[in-house]
Design a protein around this motif. Structure first.
Motif, PDB file in Angstrom:
ATOM      1  N   GLN A 115       0.328   4.426  -0.116  1.00 21.00           N
ATOM      2  CA  GLN A 115      -0.140   5.680   0.474  1.00 21.00           C
ATOM      3  C   GLN A 115      -0.272   5.525   1.984  1.00 21.00           C
ATOM      4  O   GLN A 115      -1.253   4.961   2.456  1.00 21.00           O
ATOM      5  CB  GLN A 115      -1.501   6.058  -0.121  1.00 21.00           C
ATOM      6  CG  GLN A 115      -1.523   6.136  -1.628  1.00 21.00           C
ATOM      7  CD  GLN A 115      -2.895   5.733  -2.197  1.00 21.00           C
ATOM      8  OE1 GLN A 115      -3.485   4.747  -1.760  1.00 21.00           O
ATOM      9  NE2 GLN A 115      -3.381   6.480  -3.168  1.00 21.00           N
ATOM     10  N   PRO A 116       0.678   5.999   2.765  1.00 22.72           N
ATOM     11  CA  PRO A 116       0.563   5.843   4.228  1.00 22.72           C
ATOM     12  C   PRO A 116      -0.623   6.624   4.792  1.00 22.72           C
ATOM     13  O   PRO A 116      -1.247   6.188   5.750  1.00 22.72           O
ATOM     14  CB  PRO A 116       1.882   6.415   4.755  1.00 22.72           C
ATOM     15  CG  PRO A 116       2.794   6.451   3.590  1.00 22.72           C
ATOM     16  CD  PRO A 116       1.932   6.604   2.367  1.00 22.72           C
ATOM     17  N   GLU A 117      -0.921   7.783   4.177  1.00 21.46           N
ATOM     18  CA  GLU A 117      -2.026   8.609   4.658  1.00 21.46           C
ATOM     19  C   GLU A 117      -2.722   9.278   3.491  1.00 21.46           C
ATOM     20  O   GLU A 117      -2.086   9.633   2.499  1.00 21.46           O
ATOM     21  CB  GLU A 117      -1.504   9.709   5.607  1.00 21.46           C
ATOM     22  CG  GLU A 117      -1.400   9.291   7.045  1.00 21.46           C
ATOM     23  CD  GLU A 117      -1.093  10.443   7.978  1.00 21.46           C
ATOM     24  OE1 GLU A 117       0.099  10.709   8.170  1.00 21.46           O
ATOM     25  OE2 GLU A 117      -2.037  11.054   8.492  1.00 21.46           O
ATOM     26  N   MET A 118      -4.032   9.458   3.653  1.00 24.15           N
ATOM     27  CA  MET A 118      -4.800  10.186   2.653  1.00 24.15           C
ATOM     28  C   MET A 118      -5.888  10.989   3.353  1.00 24.15           C
ATOM     29  O   MET A 118      -6.323  10.621   4.448  1.00 24.15           O
ATOM     30  CB  MET A 118      -5.448   9.222   1.654  1.00 24.15           C
ATOM     31  CG  MET A 118      -4.470   8.494   0.765  1.00 24.15           C
ATOM     32  SD  MET A 118      -5.316   7.648  -0.560  1.00 24.15           S
ATOM     33  CE  MET A 118      -5.778   9.029  -1.610  1.00 24.15           C
TER      34      MET A 118
ATOM     35  N   THR B 173      -3.244   2.212   5.121  1.00 23.06           N
ATOM     36  CA  THR B 173      -3.395   3.612   4.723  1.00 23.06           C
ATOM     37  C   THR B 173      -4.318   4.264   5.733  1.00 23.06           C
ATOM     38  O   THR B 173      -5.433   3.790   5.958  1.00 23.06           O
ATOM     39  CB  THR B 173      -4.016   3.738   3.318  1.00 23.06           C
ATOM     40  OG1 THR B 173      -3.144   3.154   2.356  1.00 23.06           O
ATOM     41  CG2 THR B 173      -4.272   5.207   2.969  1.00 23.06           C
TER      42      THR B 173
ATOM     43  N   CYS C  13      -3.632  -0.488  -3.800  1.00 24.72           N
ATOM     44  CA  CYS C  13      -3.016  -1.702  -3.258  1.00 24.72           C
ATOM     45  C   CYS C  13      -2.490  -2.514  -4.434  1.00 24.72           C
ATOM     46  O   CYS C  13      -3.202  -2.717  -5.424  1.00 24.72           O
ATOM     47  CB  CYS C  13      -4.038  -2.520  -2.476  1.00 24.72           C
ATOM     48  SG  CYS C  13      -3.444  -4.144  -1.936  1.00 24.72           S
TER      49      CYS C  13
ATOM     50  N   GLN D 189       0.886  -1.167   0.000  1.00 26.33           N
ATOM     51  CA  GLN D 189       0.000   0.000   0.000  1.00 26.33           C
ATOM     52  C   GLN D 189       0.920   1.212   0.000  1.00 26.33           C
ATOM     53  O   GLN D 189       1.626   1.452   0.984  1.00 26.33           O
ATOM     54  CB  GLN D 189      -0.908  -0.004   1.230  1.00 26.33           C
ATOM     55  CG  GLN D 189      -1.929  -1.125   1.215  1.00 26.33           C
ATOM     56  CD  GLN D 189      -2.800  -1.121   2.453  1.00 26.33           C
ATOM     57  OE1 GLN D 189      -2.713  -2.036   3.273  1.00 26.33           O
ATOM     58  NE2 GLN D 189      -3.655  -0.130   2.589  1.00 26.33           N
TER      59      GLN D 189
ATOM     60  N   LEU E  64      -8.108   4.230  -2.564  1.00 27.91           N
ATOM     61  CA  LEU E  64      -6.912   3.740  -1.882  1.00 27.91           C
ATOM     62  C   LEU E  64      -6.278   2.650  -2.743  1.00 27.91           C
ATOM     63  O   LEU E  64      -6.960   1.745  -3.203  1.00 27.91           O
ATOM     64  CB  LEU E  64      -7.273   3.158  -0.504  1.00 27.91           C
ATOM     65  CG  LEU E  64      -8.141   4.024   0.410  1.00 27.91           C
ATOM     66  CD1 LEU E  64      -8.353   3.343   1.747  1.00 27.91           C
ATOM     67  CD2 LEU E  64      -7.545   5.392   0.595  1.00 27.91           C
TER      68      LEU E  64
END
Lengths: 115, 113
Positions: free
Chosen positions: B8-11, B107, B23, B6, B21
């Protein structure tokens, strides 16, 4: 009616102690797992049992010993606890490669804090 | 060995907007299952959606849908009409035929009012 229950929910203990976390599922699943979630939220599989037999044993210190008295229970015993063992431990269960219920059903987690 | 990534650690997304998101996974198997799990602050792991690799049709559960691209080994989650209750960690997971279920690093999704 809790499907996967693990106890205790919180556990604070001193370094060097031995502790156990219990897990029970009432879903009739034949596969059970233990996962460790570290402070960065990464979920890492530790063990997997199928019908009381160990099928997955990831690189986990041998201080960790799972015990499955029957297919509804998978307990985790930890010897000589270390600071780095502090984490949230999740128990989960699933059907064995069935067309449905292939996902893991999780317990609510046990937050272990070693001081 | 199978891996799940994944990226994107944060959105963050505005309430009522749509967010996706991402994957990706790596496997040599042809038969497997993919999942998205949600972990709210309560810590409970909640299944959001499931996809069988042998099904070409993308899974949908109310506001949640996936874009499953088997050849590209991609399994993104789309959340439509985002709600404040959607704020959580989202984990992508892969289940092999040997029953091992592995997770991406997650995420963290923030919903902006």
């Amino acid at each position: 009616d809790t499907a996967v229950s693990q106890t205790p929910k919180y556990l604070v203990t001193q370094m060097g102690n031995d502790k156990s976390i219990k897990c029970e599922q009432n879903l009739g699943h034949d596969t059970m797992y233990w996962y460790k979630q570290d402070s960065k939220k990464f979920l890492k599989i530790m063990f997997s049992y199928n019908n009381k037999e160990l099928i997955i044993n990831e690189t986990v210190p041998n201080r960790f010993s799972p015990k499955s008295p029957d297919k509804a229970h998978l307990n985790l015993h930890i010897n000589s606890l270390e600071l780095g063992d502090s984490a949230v431990y999740f128990c989960a269960s699933s059907h064995n490669s069935a067309p449905s219920d292939t996902e893991a059903f999780f317990g609510q987690g046990t937050r272990l804090t070693v001081v | 060995a199978q891996t799940v990534t994944q990226s994107q650690p944060e959105m963050s997304v505005q309430e009522a907007e749509t967010v996706t998101l991402s994957c990706t996974y790596d496997t040599s198997e042809s038969d497997y299952y993919l999942f998205w799990y949600k972990q709210p602050p309560s810590r409970q792991m909640i299944l959001v959606i499931r996809q069988e690799a042998y099904k070409q049709q993308n899974a949908t559960e109310n506001r949640f849908s996936v874009n499953f691209q088997k050849a590209a080994k991609s399994f993104s989650l789309k959340i439509s009409d985002s709600q404040l209750g959607d704020a959580a960690m989202y984990f992508c997971a892969y289940r092999s035929a040997s029953d091992k279920i592995i997770f991406g690093k997650g995420t963290r999704l923030h919903i902006l009012p």
